[in-house]
Design a protein around this motif. Sequence first.
Motif, PDB file in Angstrom:
ATOM      1  N   GLN A  39       0.667  -1.089   0.146  1.00 14.89           N
ATOM      2  CA  GLN A  39      -0.003  -0.194   0.140  1.00 14.89           C
ATOM      3  C   GLN A  39       0.948   1.232   0.084  1.00 14.89           C
ATOM      4  O   GLN A  39       1.841   1.397   0.656  1.00 14.89           O
ATOM      5  CB  GLN A  39      -0.974  -0.021   1.380  1.00 14.89           C
ATOM      6  N   ASN A  40       0.392   2.247  -0.818  1.00 18.09           N
ATOM      7  CA  ASN A  40       1.147   3.511  -0.731  1.00 18.09           C
ATOM      8  C   ASN A  40       1.051   4.359   0.642  1.00 18.09           C
ATOM      9  O   ASN A  40       0.099   3.873   1.203  1.00 18.09           O
ATOM     10  CB  ASN A  40       0.646   4.415  -1.755  1.00 18.09           C
ATOM     11  N   TYR A  41       1.964   5.120   0.734  1.00 29.46           N
ATOM     12  CA  TYR A  41       1.993   5.906   1.935  1.00 29.46           C
ATOM     13  C   TYR A  41       2.331   7.207   1.639  1.00 29.46           C
ATOM     14  O   TYR A  41       3.461   7.463   0.915  1.00 29.46           O
ATOM     15  CB  TYR A  41       2.717   5.141   3.236  1.00 29.46           C
ATOM     16  N   ILE A  63       5.331   4.680  -3.036  1.00 31.75           N
ATOM     17  CA  ILE A  63       4.531   3.084  -3.551  1.00 31.75           C
ATOM     18  C   ILE A  63       5.877   2.237  -3.440  1.00 31.75           C
ATOM     19  O   ILE A  63       6.643   1.949  -4.229  1.00 31.75           O
ATOM     20  CB  ILE A  63       4.129   3.348  -4.934  1.00 31.75           C
ATOM     21  N   PRO A  64       5.715   1.474  -2.322  1.00 38.62           N
ATOM     22  CA  PRO A  64       6.515   0.345  -2.112  1.00 38.62           C
ATOM     23  C   PRO A  64       6.141  -1.080  -2.712  1.00 38.62           C
ATOM     24  O   PRO A  64       4.849  -1.228  -3.032  1.00 38.62           O
ATOM     25  CB  PRO A  64       6.612   0.190  -0.509  1.00 38.62           C
ATOM     26  N   PHE A  65       7.176  -1.698  -3.105  1.00 39.18           N
ATOM     27  CA  PHE A  65       7.007  -2.873  -3.834  1.00 39.18           C
ATOM     28  C   PHE A  65       8.089  -3.797  -3.548  1.00 39.18           C
ATOM     29  O   PHE A  65       9.016  -3.441  -3.274  1.00 39.18           O
ATOM     30  CB  PHE A  65       6.556  -2.840  -5.415  1.00 39.18           C
ATOM     31  N   VAL A  66       7.884  -5.198  -3.669  1.00 42.40           N
ATOM     32  CA  VAL A  66       8.884  -6.218  -3.443  1.00 42.40           C
ATOM     33  C   VAL A  66       9.115  -7.135  -4.654  1.00 42.40           C
ATOM     34  O   VAL A  66       8.063  -7.727  -5.025  1.00 42.40           O
ATOM     35  CB  VAL A  66       8.455  -7.188  -2.108  1.00 42.40           C
ATOM     36  N   LEU A  67      10.182  -7.299  -5.029  1.00 42.22           N
ATOM     37  CA  LEU A  67      10.680  -8.419  -6.047  1.00 42.22           C
ATOM     38  C   LEU A  67      11.485  -9.452  -5.322  1.00 42.22           C
ATOM     39  O   LEU A  67      12.257  -9.460  -4.783  1.00 42.22           O
ATOM     40  CB  LEU A  67      11.542  -7.692  -7.098  1.00 42.22           C
ATOM     41  N   GLY A  68      10.813 -10.810  -5.302  1.00 45.36           N
ATOM     42  CA  GLY A  68      11.336 -11.975  -4.733  1.00 45.36           C
ATOM     43  C   GLY A  68      12.522 -12.462  -5.582  1.00 45.36           C
ATOM     44  O   GLY A  68      12.707 -11.962  -6.789  1.00 45.36           O
ATOM     45  N   TRP A 102       5.420   9.419  -6.448  1.00 46.68           N
ATOM     46  CA  TRP A 102       4.683   9.983  -7.441  1.00 46.68           C
ATOM     47  C   TRP A 102       4.266  11.343  -6.736  1.00 46.68           C
ATOM     48  O   TRP A 102       3.769  11.508  -5.610  1.00 46.68           O
ATOM     49  CB  TRP A 102       3.452   9.316  -7.831  1.00 46.68           C
ATOM     50  N   ASP A 103       4.375  12.397  -7.676  1.00 47.63           N
ATOM     51  CA  ASP A 103       4.144  13.857  -6.998  1.00 47.63           C
ATOM     52  C   ASP A 103       2.657  14.292  -7.252  1.00 47.63           C
ATOM     53  O   ASP A 103       2.524  15.144  -6.949  1.00 47.63           O
ATOM     54  CB  ASP A 103       5.175  14.690  -7.701  1.00 47.63           C
ATOM     55  N   GLY A 104       1.753  13.382  -7.577  1.00 49.77           N
ATOM     56  CA  GLY A 104       0.459  13.674  -7.819  1.00 49.77           C
ATOM     57  C   GLY A 104       0.172  14.534  -9.066  1.00 49.77           C
ATOM     58  O   GLY A 104      -0.746  15.289  -9.146  1.00 49.77           O
ATOM     59  N   ARG A 105       0.987  14.579  -9.952  1.00 50.31           N
ATOM     60  CA  ARG A 105       0.923  15.152 -11.109  1.00 50.31           C
ATOM     61  C   ARG A 105       0.608  14.032 -12.417  1.00 50.31           C
ATOM     62  O   ARG A 105       1.036  12.973 -12.221  1.00 50.31           O
ATOM     63  CB  ARG A 105       1.961  16.164 -11.680  1.00 50.31           C
ATOM     64  N   ASP A 106      -0.264  14.693 -13.395  1.00 46.07           N
ATOM     65  CA  ASP A 106      -0.349  13.488 -14.722  1.00 46.07           C
ATOM     66  C   ASP A 106       0.855  13.717 -15.322  1.00 46.07           C
ATOM     67  O   ASP A 106       1.596  14.422 -15.190  1.00 46.07           O
ATOM     68  CB  ASP A 106      -1.840  14.135 -15.250  1.00 46.07           C
ATOM     69  N   VAL A 156      -2.734  -4.515  -8.653  1.00 41.90           N
ATOM     70  CA  VAL A 156      -3.225  -3.121  -8.452  1.00 41.90           C
ATOM     71  C   VAL A 156      -3.756  -2.722  -6.828  1.00 41.90           C
ATOM     72  O   VAL A 156      -4.273  -3.748  -6.247  1.00 41.90           O
ATOM     73  CB  VAL A 156      -4.556  -3.066  -9.390  1.00 41.90           C
ATOM     74  N   ARG A 157      -3.727  -1.578  -6.831  1.00 48.71           N
ATOM     75  CA  ARG A 157      -4.184  -0.958  -5.381  1.00 48.71           C
ATOM     76  C   ARG A 157      -4.755   0.154  -5.588  1.00 48.71           C
ATOM     77  O   ARG A 157      -4.319   0.946  -6.428  1.00 48.71           O
ATOM     78  CB  ARG A 157      -3.026  -0.948  -4.261  1.00 48.71           C
TER      79      ARG A 157
END
Length: 147
Positions: A40-42, A52-57, A112-116, A140-141
């Motif tokens: 989940q993003n924080y 946005i954190p993610f894990v690559l196993g 992500w800076d919240g910009r398109d 997806v989240r």
Amino acid sequence: MRRLKCVLFVLLSIVGSAFPASAQQGGSTGKQDSGFFLEQNYPNPFNPETKIPFVLGEELFAGGQPVIVSVRIFNVLQQFIAAPTALNHPRGEGVPLIDLEYPFPGRFEAYWDGRDEFGRQVASGVYFVQLAVSGKRPQVRKMFVTK
């Protein structure tokens, strides 16, 4: 106002049916099944920026090859909004996270800076972050932008 709420509910229902519930919540399609996991993003909700954190196993790298990773932001109509940038990537900071090679496993983050994609600040609302790893089903989240 009541009509707007009804329209938003219908839109969210349609979008929710397009993404499997387990992928929206990071449930059973997690790292143990696919070799990667979108956390989940924080903060969430956020204004104006988020990580946005993610894990690559390790199992993704069993063949000794790097994996190709993309992170994309979509609105509730499933329209592409932006690609966040990679943090602490071997190629450097601020590299767009579209078809980006990761040479080793671990926990990584996107920003992500919240910009398109045109540099405009996005409106308050629900957005979706999608993590795609080469040859695997994307995860997806939901994210919430507030003003």
